[in-house]
Design a protein around this motif. Structure first.
Motif, PDB file in Angstrom:
ATOM      1  N   LYS A  21      -1.926  17.119-129.081  1.00  0.00           N
ATOM      2  CA  LYS A  21      -2.616  16.020-128.411  1.00  0.00           C
ATOM      3  C   LYS A  21      -4.056  16.426-128.057  1.00  0.00           C
ATOM      4  O   LYS A  21      -4.989  15.646-128.217  1.00  0.00           O
ATOM      5  CB  LYS A  21      -1.850  15.618-127.154  1.00  0.00           C
ATOM      6  CG  LYS A  21      -2.331  14.354-126.516  1.00  0.00           C
ATOM      7  CD  LYS A  21      -1.403  13.973-125.374  1.00  0.00           C
ATOM      8  CE  LYS A  21      -1.839  12.664-124.745  1.00  0.00           C
ATOM      9  NZ  LYS A  21      -0.963  12.271-123.645  1.00  0.00           N
ATOM     10  N   LYS A  24      -6.538  16.265-130.968  1.00  0.00           N
ATOM     11  CA  LYS A  24      -6.930  14.904-131.377  1.00  0.00           C
ATOM     12  C   LYS A  24      -6.960  14.759-132.895  1.00  0.00           C
ATOM     13  O   LYS A  24      -7.935  14.280-133.470  1.00  0.00           O
ATOM     14  CB  LYS A  24      -8.275  14.529-130.779  1.00  0.00           C
ATOM     15  CG  LYS A  24      -8.264  14.490-129.277  1.00  0.00           C
ATOM     16  CD  LYS A  24      -9.604  14.111-128.715  1.00  0.00           C
ATOM     17  CE  LYS A  24      -9.531  14.171-127.194  1.00  0.00           C
ATOM     18  NZ  LYS A  24     -10.827  13.938-126.575  1.00  0.00           N
ATOM     19  N   ARG A  34      -2.076  13.669-136.500  1.00  0.00           N
ATOM     20  CA  ARG A  34      -1.570  14.882-135.863  1.00  0.00           C
ATOM     21  C   ARG A  34      -0.880  15.725-136.922  1.00  0.00           C
ATOM     22  O   ARG A  34      -0.493  15.231-137.981  1.00  0.00           O
ATOM     23  CB  ARG A  34      -0.572  14.527-134.763  1.00  0.00           C
ATOM     24  CG  ARG A  34      -1.222  13.963-133.530  1.00  0.00           C
ATOM     25  CD  ARG A  34      -0.188  13.822-132.453  1.00  0.00           C
ATOM     26  NE  ARG A  34      -0.782  13.303-131.236  1.00  0.00           N
ATOM     27  CZ  ARG A  34      -0.118  13.141-130.124  1.00  0.00           C
ATOM     28  NH1 ARG A  34       1.154  13.443-130.053  1.00  0.00           N
ATOM     29  NH2 ARG A  34      -0.722  12.661-129.056  1.00  0.00           N
TER      30      ARG A  34
END
Length: 105
Positions: A21, A24, A34
């Motif tokens: 996360k 990014k 991801r």
């Protein structure tokens, strides 16, 4: 009482969700995916979940927290964790994790 559930996984990869996360994205066609999504897409699995040949699981936090990278663990090699930097070619990640022959069907 315990029950068993069959899974077709030949291998399992654990990816730190927190690291992913914070990065990014950085993977996929335009660099916006991801790592987990890019691995799933590149391995071309026709099935999902426990019926897939390789399990790709995002876990909460692996407590490594690199400045620039994502912590990844191959369940068949628990002694050697990897730090994958964003923008690393997905083929390199797959080869380093030893998933080349496992995921192709």
């Amino acid at each position: 009482m315990t029950r068993r559930v069959r899974a077709n996984w030949q291998d399992a990869v654990l990816i730190c969700k927190k690291c992913s996360k914070k990065a990014k994205g950085g993977f996929g066609p335009k660099g916006k995916w991801r790592l987990a999504k890019a691995l799933r897409a590149h391995l071309g699995k026709p099935k999902k979940g426990r019926k897939a040949p390789v399990g790709i699981v995002e876990v909460k936090c692996l407590s490594v927290c690199p400045k620039r990278g994502i912590t990844v663990v191959n369940a068949s090699d628990l002694l050697s964790w990897r730090i994958v930097e964003p923008d690393t070619p997905i083929e390199t990640v797959i080869a380093d994790l030893g998933l080349g022959a496992t995921g192709q069907q």
